[in-house]
Design a protein around this motif. Sequence first.
Motif, PDB file in Angstrom:
ATOM      1  N   PHE A 253      -8.158   2.806  10.378  1.00  0.00           N
ATOM      2  CA  PHE A 253      -8.080   4.110  10.055  1.00  0.00           C
ATOM      3  C   PHE A 253      -6.628   4.504  10.154  1.00  0.00           C
ATOM      4  O   PHE A 253      -6.165   5.578  10.518  1.00  0.00           O
ATOM      5  CB  PHE A 253      -9.008   5.199  10.556  1.00  0.00           C
ATOM      6  N   ALA A 254      -5.675   3.524   9.895  1.00  0.00           N
ATOM      7  CA  ALA A 254      -4.088   3.487   9.846  1.00  0.00           C
ATOM      8  C   ALA A 254      -3.544   3.256   8.684  1.00  0.00           C
ATOM      9  O   ALA A 254      -2.547   2.606   8.703  1.00  0.00           O
ATOM     10  CB  ALA A 254      -3.942   2.662  11.108  1.00  0.00           C
ATOM     11  N   GLU A 255      -4.287   3.816   7.438  1.00  0.00           N
ATOM     12  CA  GLU A 255      -3.294   3.608   6.284  1.00  0.00           C
ATOM     13  C   GLU A 255      -2.281   4.036   5.839  1.00  0.00           C
ATOM     14  O   GLU A 255      -1.457   3.585   5.026  1.00  0.00           O
ATOM     15  CB  GLU A 255      -4.351   3.704   5.246  1.00  0.00           C
ATOM     16  N   GLY A 256      -1.717   5.098   6.930  1.00  0.00           N
ATOM     17  CA  GLY A 256      -0.440   5.475   6.703  1.00  0.00           C
ATOM     18  C   GLY A 256       0.717   4.740   7.179  1.00  0.00           C
ATOM     19  O   GLY A 256       1.934   5.286   7.238  1.00  0.00           O
ATOM     20  N   ALA A 257       0.399   3.577   7.941  1.00  0.00           N
ATOM     21  CA  ALA A 257       1.463   2.702   8.483  1.00  0.00           C
ATOM     22  C   ALA A 257       2.282   2.055   7.401  1.00  0.00           C
ATOM     23  O   ALA A 257       1.886   1.931   6.488  1.00  0.00           O
ATOM     24  CB  ALA A 257       0.796   1.757   9.288  1.00  0.00           C
ATOM     25  N   ARG A 258       3.638   1.781   7.899  1.00  0.00           N
ATOM     26  CA  ARG A 258       4.561   1.143   6.889  1.00  0.00           C
ATOM     27  C   ARG A 258       4.088  -0.243   6.670  1.00  0.00           C
ATOM     28  O   ARG A 258       4.046  -0.957   5.644  1.00  0.00           O
ATOM     29  CB  ARG A 258       5.731   1.315   7.451  1.00  0.00           C
ATOM     30  N   TRP A 259       3.727  -0.878   7.805  1.00  0.00           N
ATOM     31  CA  TRP A 259       3.290  -2.527   7.840  1.00  0.00           C
ATOM     32  C   TRP A 259       1.787  -2.518   8.132  1.00  0.00           C
ATOM     33  O   TRP A 259       1.202  -1.723   8.882  1.00  0.00           O
ATOM     34  CB  TRP A 259       4.251  -3.285   8.913  1.00  0.00           C
ATOM     35  N   GLN A 260       1.087  -3.332   7.212  1.00  0.00           N
ATOM     36  CA  GLN A 260      -0.406  -3.637   7.614  1.00  0.00           C
ATOM     37  C   GLN A 260      -0.609  -4.507   8.509  1.00  0.00           C
ATOM     38  O   GLN A 260      -1.509  -4.307   9.447  1.00  0.00           O
ATOM     39  CB  GLN A 260      -0.954  -3.818   6.069  1.00  0.00           C
ATOM     40  N   GLU A 261       0.190  -5.555   8.446  1.00  0.00           N
ATOM     41  CA  GLU A 261      -0.002  -6.535   9.350  1.00  0.00           C
ATOM     42  C   GLU A 261       1.490  -6.645  10.171  1.00  0.00           C
ATOM     43  O   GLU A 261       2.494  -6.914   9.524  1.00  0.00           O
ATOM     44  CB  GLU A 261      -0.260  -8.057   8.874  1.00  0.00           C
ATOM     45  N   GLU A 262       1.360  -7.002  11.465  1.00  0.00           N
ATOM     46  CA  GLU A 262       2.508  -7.384  12.377  1.00  0.00           C
ATOM     47  C   GLU A 262       2.151  -8.619  13.254  1.00  0.00           C
ATOM     48  O   GLU A 262       1.100  -8.371  14.117  1.00  0.00           O
ATOM     49  CB  GLU A 262       2.818  -6.083  13.268  1.00  0.00           C
ATOM     50  N   ILE A 263       2.734  -9.476  13.038  1.00  0.00           N
ATOM     51  CA  ILE A 263       2.586 -10.783  14.059  1.00  0.00           C
ATOM     52  C   ILE A 263       3.654 -11.315  14.761  1.00  0.00           C
ATOM     53  O   ILE A 263       4.918 -11.226  14.234  1.00  0.00           O
ATOM     54  CB  ILE A 263       2.196 -11.880  12.926  1.00  0.00           C
ATOM     55  N   SER A 264       3.484 -11.414  15.947  1.00  0.00           N
ATOM     56  CA  SER A 264       4.491 -11.847  16.977  1.00  0.00           C
ATOM     57  C   SER A 264       4.346 -12.885  17.604  1.00  0.00           C
ATOM     58  O   SER A 264       3.105 -13.042  18.442  1.00  0.00           O
ATOM     59  CB  SER A 264       4.675 -10.293  17.750  1.00  0.00           C
ATOM     60  N   ALA A 265       5.293 -13.873  17.817  1.00  0.00           N
ATOM     61  CA  ALA A 265       5.072 -15.001  18.664  1.00  0.00           C
ATOM     62  C   ALA A 265       6.195 -15.102  19.486  1.00  0.00           C
ATOM     63  O   ALA A 265       7.404 -15.031  19.175  1.00  0.00           O
ATOM     64  CB  ALA A 265       5.061 -16.231  17.782  1.00  0.00           C
TER      65      ALA A 265
END
Length: 378
Positions: A253-265
């Motif tokens: 329920f966060a469709e207002g975000a700029r990024w949909q996926e954020e992956i960090s390694a």
Amino acid sequence: MTTDTLFKPVVRTVTYGVIGCGMMGQEHLRNIALLQGTRVGTIYEPDPLMRAEAARIAPEARMVDTLDELLADDDLDCLLIASPNFRHVEQLQAVAARKALPVLVEKPLFTDPEHSRAVAEFARSYPAPVWVAMEYRYMPPVARLLEQAEAATGGIRMLTIREHRFPFLRKVGDWNRFNRYTGGTFVEKCCHFFDLMRLALKSDPVRVMAMGGQAQNHQDEAYEGHVPDIFDHGYVIVEFASGMRAMLELCMFAEGARWQEEISAVGHRGKIEALVPGPGRFWPEHLGAPPVAQVIVSPREPKGPEVHEIPVDPTLLEAGDHNGSTFYQHQRFLEVVRGERPAPEVSIEDGRWAVLMGMAAQRSMIEGRAVELSEFDA
């Protein structure tokens, strides 16, 4: 990069048989149409509205009323299974009983823990290649992260995946509102991410701890008197045989975000991130052009993040909601069908592990305990 530069010369035309043409099946049809040397020969889609839309996208395809009719078509070179989740196992078994063709089957591979044994038996006995559709591997920013992770991190020690997105869309018969049909949100939606964890860390999971539930979505809906029971948020921590750990954060329920996926390694040498926007069709027009995916490399020495935009051909963005990945996945699948690639990049075993990790997360949330993957041994 123009669309023309994406298309590889083909050796022969490959004819697909397609099982299921709902929302995801139609995305597959649009992407198959972009590939030279392909055609859709036969489609089995029982829903009248979805069948009509599939006929519009693939007007030369023959529509049939049963799976048996489709499998009787001797002109097919391969199959695409994009039916609802809970149909995948029975349809794979029906295919195995009739003919051995290369198959691209949508995720999740199965939805019931009892099916794990049947899937393992199918994998042992089916003589043709089967590719499980894990599109997220082929999103250009995610693929770039996977390619550069070792150099950027010096070896991944921590992996974090966040998806902040829109609620589940409506599908035929509202099957995606219920755990018994989807396998649960962390199977249906998140098997992609569990697959990425195994791929990036090059290890199998041993233990899952998770918390989550249904906080916001679908609680005011009812279907034949039943309220949806799918979860809409959660945190999952996975421990791997290598000793590495990874985390998933999901909010639907966060469709207002700029990024949909954020992956960090992250590793001893530095950090690499992939930032992926959601479908462009959902981006508000008043905000201008949708954001372009990024990969950010942040070395520890010398300090200073390096931001790289990863544009995707607009034609591919128009063809689907997965940042071009469906097209790139079909390119590689076709190489398997044509004998140019020895085996699928995403095997049945990969698909099975991804489902079991999701099932372990669901069980951990419901039972409030750490869940061993050995509990699901086939």
